[in-house]
Motif scaffolding. Structure first.
Motif, PDB file in Angstrom:
ATOM      1  N   THR A 263     -55.815  -1.575  51.607  1.00  0.00           N
ATOM      2  CA  THR A 263     -55.052  -2.608  51.957  1.00  0.00           C
ATOM      3  C   THR A 263     -55.549  -3.926  52.033  1.00  0.00           C
ATOM      4  O   THR A 263     -54.766  -4.835  52.393  1.00  0.00           O
ATOM      5  CB  THR A 263     -55.072  -2.111  53.633  1.00  0.00           C
ATOM      6  N   PHE A 264     -56.526  -4.150  51.462  1.00  0.00           N
ATOM      7  CA  PHE A 264     -56.999  -5.521  51.380  1.00  0.00           C
ATOM      8  C   PHE A 264     -56.921  -6.179  49.996  1.00  0.00           C
ATOM      9  O   PHE A 264     -57.076  -5.537  48.923  1.00  0.00           O
ATOM     10  CB  PHE A 264     -58.379  -5.723  52.123  1.00  0.00           C
ATOM     11  N   VAL A 265     -56.627  -7.461  50.124  1.00  0.00           N
ATOM     12  CA  VAL A 265     -56.415  -8.096  48.653  1.00  0.00           C
ATOM     13  C   VAL A 265     -57.623  -9.278  48.719  1.00  0.00           C
ATOM     14  O   VAL A 265     -57.812  -9.978  49.483  1.00  0.00           O
ATOM     15  CB  VAL A 265     -55.382  -8.991  48.386  1.00  0.00           C
ATOM     16  N   GLU A 266     -58.277  -9.303  47.718  1.00  0.00           N
ATOM     17  CA  GLU A 266     -59.381 -10.403  47.650  1.00  0.00           C
ATOM     18  C   GLU A 266     -58.850 -11.720  47.689  1.00  0.00           C
ATOM     19  O   GLU A 266     -57.662 -12.153  47.043  1.00  0.00           O
ATOM     20  CB  GLU A 266     -60.328 -10.158  45.943  1.00  0.00           C
ATOM     21  N   GLY A 267     -59.717 -12.734  48.106  1.00  0.00           N
ATOM     22  CA  GLY A 267     -58.974 -13.950  48.795  1.00  0.00           C
ATOM     23  C   GLY A 267     -58.426 -14.078  49.977  1.00  0.00           C
ATOM     24  O   GLY A 267     -58.216 -15.276  50.315  1.00  0.00           O
ATOM     25  N   GLU A 268     -58.062 -13.149  50.373  1.00  0.00           N
ATOM     26  CA  GLU A 268     -57.419 -13.047  51.905  1.00  0.00           C
ATOM     27  C   GLU A 268     -58.364 -13.470  52.889  1.00  0.00           C
ATOM     28  O   GLU A 268     -59.477 -13.204  52.817  1.00  0.00           O
ATOM     29  CB  GLU A 268     -56.749 -11.855  52.097  1.00  0.00           C
ATOM     30  N   MET A 269     -57.946 -14.079  53.921  1.00  0.00           N
ATOM     31  CA  MET A 269     -58.862 -14.536  55.285  1.00  0.00           C
ATOM     32  C   MET A 269     -58.976 -13.176  56.192  1.00  0.00           C
ATOM     33  O   MET A 269     -57.756 -12.497  56.305  1.00  0.00           O
ATOM     34  CB  MET A 269     -58.103 -15.584  55.969  1.00  0.00           C
ATOM     35  N   VAL A 270     -59.889 -12.880  56.578  1.00  0.00           N
ATOM     36  CA  VAL A 270     -60.253 -11.319  57.442  1.00  0.00           C
ATOM     37  C   VAL A 270     -61.002 -11.907  58.612  1.00  0.00           C
ATOM     38  O   VAL A 270     -61.742 -12.759  58.638  1.00  0.00           O
ATOM     39  CB  VAL A 270     -60.796 -10.521  56.506  1.00  0.00           C
ATOM     40  N   HIS A 271     -60.670 -10.958  59.436  1.00  0.00           N
ATOM     41  CA  HIS A 271     -61.615 -10.817  60.738  1.00  0.00           C
ATOM     42  C   HIS A 271     -62.764  -9.870  60.438  1.00  0.00           C
ATOM     43  O   HIS A 271     -62.434  -8.882  59.978  1.00  0.00           O
ATOM     44  CB  HIS A 271     -60.852 -10.179  62.064  1.00  0.00           C
ATOM     45  N   VAL A 272     -64.068 -10.369  60.588  1.00  0.00           N
ATOM     46  CA  VAL A 272     -65.268  -9.198  60.543  1.00  0.00           C
ATOM     47  C   VAL A 272     -65.413  -8.725  62.059  1.00  0.00           C
ATOM     48  O   VAL A 272     -65.965  -9.868  62.537  1.00  0.00           O
ATOM     49  CB  VAL A 272     -66.228  -9.889  59.676  1.00  0.00           C
ATOM     50  N   SER A 273     -65.285  -7.761  62.434  1.00  0.00           N
ATOM     51  CA  SER A 273     -65.809  -7.539  63.667  1.00  0.00           C
ATOM     52  C   SER A 273     -66.532  -6.073  64.035  1.00  0.00           C
ATOM     53  O   SER A 273     -66.267  -5.382  63.174  1.00  0.00           O
ATOM     54  CB  SER A 273     -64.382  -7.411  64.476  1.00  0.00           C
ATOM     55  N   THR A 274     -67.277  -6.143  64.976  1.00  0.00           N
ATOM     56  CA  THR A 274     -67.622  -4.800  65.640  1.00  0.00           C
ATOM     57  C   THR A 274     -67.851  -4.845  67.120  1.00  0.00           C
ATOM     58  O   THR A 274     -67.680  -5.754  67.548  1.00  0.00           O
ATOM     59  CB  THR A 274     -69.153  -4.710  64.595  1.00  0.00           C
ATOM     60  N   LYS A 275     -68.311  -3.858  67.601  1.00  0.00           N
ATOM     61  CA  LYS A 275     -68.628  -3.895  68.878  1.00  0.00           C
ATOM     62  C   LYS A 275     -69.811  -4.512  69.146  1.00  0.00           C
ATOM     63  O   LYS A 275     -70.810  -4.741  68.499  1.00  0.00           O
ATOM     64  CB  LYS A 275     -68.858  -2.301  69.438  1.00  0.00           C
ATOM     65  N   ALA A 276     -70.038  -5.154  70.368  1.00  0.00           N
ATOM     66  CA  ALA A 276     -71.393  -5.993  70.751  1.00  0.00           C
ATOM     67  C   ALA A 276     -72.499  -4.933  70.922  1.00  0.00           C
ATOM     68  O   ALA A 276     -73.626  -5.487  70.851  1.00  0.00           O
ATOM     69  CB  ALA A 276     -71.143  -6.322  72.044  1.00  0.00           C
ATOM     70  N   PHE A 277     -72.145  -3.700  70.694  1.00  0.00           N
ATOM     71  CA  PHE A 277     -73.525  -2.571  70.787  1.00  0.00           C
ATOM     72  C   PHE A 277     -74.119  -2.589  69.554  1.00  0.00           C
ATOM     73  O   PHE A 277     -75.464  -2.170  69.356  1.00  0.00           O
ATOM     74  CB  PHE A 277     -73.071  -1.358  71.271  1.00  0.00           C
ATOM     75  N   ALA A 278     -73.547  -2.991  68.530  1.00  0.00           N
ATOM     76  CA  ALA A 278     -73.989  -2.633  66.867  1.00  0.00           C
ATOM     77  C   ALA A 278     -74.841  -3.721  66.532  1.00  0.00           C
ATOM     78  O   ALA A 278     -75.890  -3.248  65.784  1.00  0.00           O
ATOM     79  CB  ALA A 278     -72.781  -2.464  65.936  1.00  0.00           C
ATOM     80  N   PRO A 279     -74.528  -4.770  66.562  1.00  0.00           N
ATOM     81  CA  PRO A 279     -75.646  -6.026  65.783  1.00  0.00           C
ATOM     82  C   PRO A 279     -76.999  -5.797  66.416  1.00  0.00           C
ATOM     83  O   PRO A 279     -76.815  -5.680  67.544  1.00  0.00           O
ATOM     84  CB  PRO A 279     -74.549  -7.280  65.858  1.00  0.00           C
ATOM     85  N   SER A 280     -77.917  -6.202  65.515  1.00  0.00           N
ATOM     86  CA  SER A 280     -79.356  -6.515  66.162  1.00  0.00           C
ATOM     87  C   SER A 280     -79.769  -7.910  65.930  1.00  0.00           C
ATOM     88  O   SER A 280     -79.310  -8.391  65.119  1.00  0.00           O
ATOM     89  CB  SER A 280     -80.075  -5.407  65.563  1.00  0.00           C
ATOM     90  N   LEU A 281     -80.425  -8.432  66.727  1.00  0.00           N
ATOM     91  CA  LEU A 281     -81.128  -9.833  66.770  1.00  0.00           C
ATOM     92  C   LEU A 281     -82.366  -9.727  66.351  1.00  0.00           C
ATOM     93  O   LEU A 281     -83.226  -8.744  66.609  1.00  0.00           O
ATOM     94  CB  LEU A 281     -81.088 -10.237  68.257  1.00  0.00           C
ATOM     95  N   SER A 282     -82.963 -10.750  65.582  1.00  0.00           N
ATOM     96  CA  SER A 282     -84.515 -10.864  65.379  1.00  0.00           C
ATOM     97  C   SER A 282     -84.702 -12.362  65.059  1.00  0.00           C
ATOM     98  O   SER A 282     -83.937 -13.139  65.098  1.00  0.00           O
ATOM     99  CB  SER A 282     -84.604 -10.092  63.876  1.00  0.00           C
ATOM    100  N   HIS A 283     -86.186 -12.286  65.254  1.00  0.00           N
ATOM    101  CA  HIS A 283     -86.477 -13.891  65.484  1.00  0.00           C
ATOM    102  C   HIS A 283     -86.289 -14.167  63.948  1.00  0.00           C
ATOM    103  O   HIS A 283     -86.441 -13.707  62.971  1.00  0.00           O
ATOM    104  CB  HIS A 283     -87.957 -14.112  65.718  1.00  0.00           C
ATOM    105  N   LEU A 284     -86.056 -15.897  63.692  1.00  0.00           N
ATOM    106  CA  LEU A 284     -86.003 -16.348  62.672  1.00  0.00           C
ATOM    107  C   LEU A 284     -87.501 -16.776  62.166  1.00  0.00           C
ATOM    108  O   LEU A 284     -88.202 -17.214  63.047  1.00  0.00           O
ATOM    109  CB  LEU A 284     -85.274 -17.722  62.733  1.00  0.00           C
TER     110      LEU A 284
END
Lengths: 284, 132
Positions: A263-284
């Motif tokens: 359903t997606f076409v290369e070059g189109e603008m998209v939202h990247v989303s996920t639940k707040a539970f999924a991403p993880s943080l680490s120190h830079l």
């Protein structure tokens, strides 16, 4: 209470645009005006300062700053103004820059100590760093104990560590002087840290007005982690598909199933989303 | 993204955190959420979403498991790759997809027609749309 109800025709990048803003701001509130460039943010600030004309009314407490017949001169409005480019007098020392506004040595000294500039009081502005210059300009804005402090992207020329120091100074002064502050900014972290309210302008009109979290948090349905990016490519790997998306200066990968990928076409603008539970943080 | 039509049956909220219960064709579902910017209430019809890579599969499931969402499905189709396997499941009127390693699919000996339970953690289920 500050009641603003102004209109003004502006020359925007895509022709004429009508600035049309009605806004009530409580005393001691810290309001951020956000929006894309060309949305009318700076013009609104300059109209409040009396640096530009507009139609309508501006009422501050019981004082009329603007109505159909009168426009109170900038110097009579009791405002402090902090510009992005510091606007200091190059031939005056730090202290003289402050005293030029108001001959109050005690206040000047207090402000310079509060912001850690005490030892630099005799220096000329061009011997200071960008952050120091902006602190001088902030102190100077407080020399008249302004009822209203106006700031136009005050920290956008500074590096991140200096920004955070100045944010601290701005908040400290805002609280100590009980000022009402209006700041133009397009930096979400700055708005989140400083402001209690965000007014979002688009094409000269208010499109959102609320708490920083409500206005700035990008969501997709119940997903709280949402970014906008450009879909660069979809690569097939075994039975799955990997979308390569550019977000700001970074490239990320997102796994898609067969049906989604189609359903997606290369070059189109998209939202990247996920639940707040999924991403993880680490120190830079 | 898998789409599951469901009806809200309960909303519990503490501070900024909510647990929302749903029913999809007589099977209960639960979702964890931060804030609820989608204006749902008990009785709202929604489309829930879960990524194919977030759906686990179980056969002959017994014992206790902390997966809030356990949907009884039938295997409709298998697409075995070299490393991964896509398993299409019929769940009432809709088709769900689970992507698992090929090794798991082989170990479980999954075949078309098998009765299987699709497992989704409450934190991996989201509301995609509110039906008007």
């Amino acid at each position: 209470m500050i009641d603003v109800n102004v209109t003004k025709t502006l020359q925007g990048s895509i022709g004429e645009m009508e600035l049309d803003v009605a806004l009530s701001i409580k005393e001691h509130e810290f309001v951020a005006i956000a929006g894309q460039s060309g949305s009318g943010k700076t013009t609104l600030l300059r109209v409040l300062a009396g640096l530009e004309n507009a139609n309508g009314t501006i009422k501050v407490s019981n004082e009329i700053w603007l109505d159909a017949t009168n426009s109170l001169a900038t110097q009579k409005r009791g405002i402090g103004f902090v510009f992005q480019d510091y606007a200091l007098f190059a031939n005056m020392s730090v202290e003289e820059n402050l005293l030029y506004v108001q001959k109050d040595r005690q206040l000047a000294s207090h402000l310079l100590e509060l912001t850690g500039l005490g030892e630099l009081r005799k220096r000329l502005p061009n011997t200071l760093s960008g952050g120091q210059k902006q602190r001088v300009s902030l102190c100077r804005a407080f020399m008249k104990r302004p009822k209203l402090l106006l700031m136009d992207e005050p920290l956008s020329a500074l590096d991140p560590s200096m920004r955070s120091k100045l944010q601290h100074d701005i908040l400290a002064l805002h609280k100590e002087f009980g000022t009402t502050t209006i700041m133009v900014s397009h930096d979400p972290s700055e708005i989140y840290r400083l402001a209690s309210r965000v007014v979002m302008l688009n094409q000269g009109k208010i499109v959102q007005d609320g708490s920083p979290k409500d206005v700035l948090l990008k969501t997709q349905g119940s997903q709280k982690f949402s970014l906008t990016g450009e879909l660069l490519e979809i690569i097939k790997a075994d039975i799955i598909n990997i979308a390569i998306v550019a977000i700001g200066q970074q490239i990320v990968e997102i796994v898609l199933d067969e049906e989604e990928a189609s359903t997606f076409v290369e070059g189109e603008m998209v939202h990247v989303s996920t639940k707040a539970f999924a991403p993880s943080l680490s120190h830079l | 993204m898998n789409h599951i039509k469901a009806v809200v049956t309960k909303i519990e909220t503490i501070d900024y955190l909510s647990v929302v219960s749903f029913e999809a064709d007589n099977q209960p579902l639960r979702m964890m959420a931060l804030g609820l910017n989608v204006p749902i209430e008990v009785g709202s019809k929604v489309t829930l979403g879960a990524k194919a890579t977030n759906i686990a599969l179980a056969k002959n499931l017994s014992g206790m498991i902390s997966m809030s969402n356990q949907l009884n499905c039938v295997v409709e189709k298998l697409n075995k790759g070299s490393l991964l396997c896509s398993v299409k499941l019929s769940f009432n009127d809709s088709i769900l997809e689970s992507i698992t390693t090929l090794a798991s699919a082989l170990e479980m000996d999954i075949e078309v027609g098998d009765k299987i339970v699709a497992l989704i953690k409450a934190s991996e289920l989201s509301v995609l749309e509110l039906e008007s």
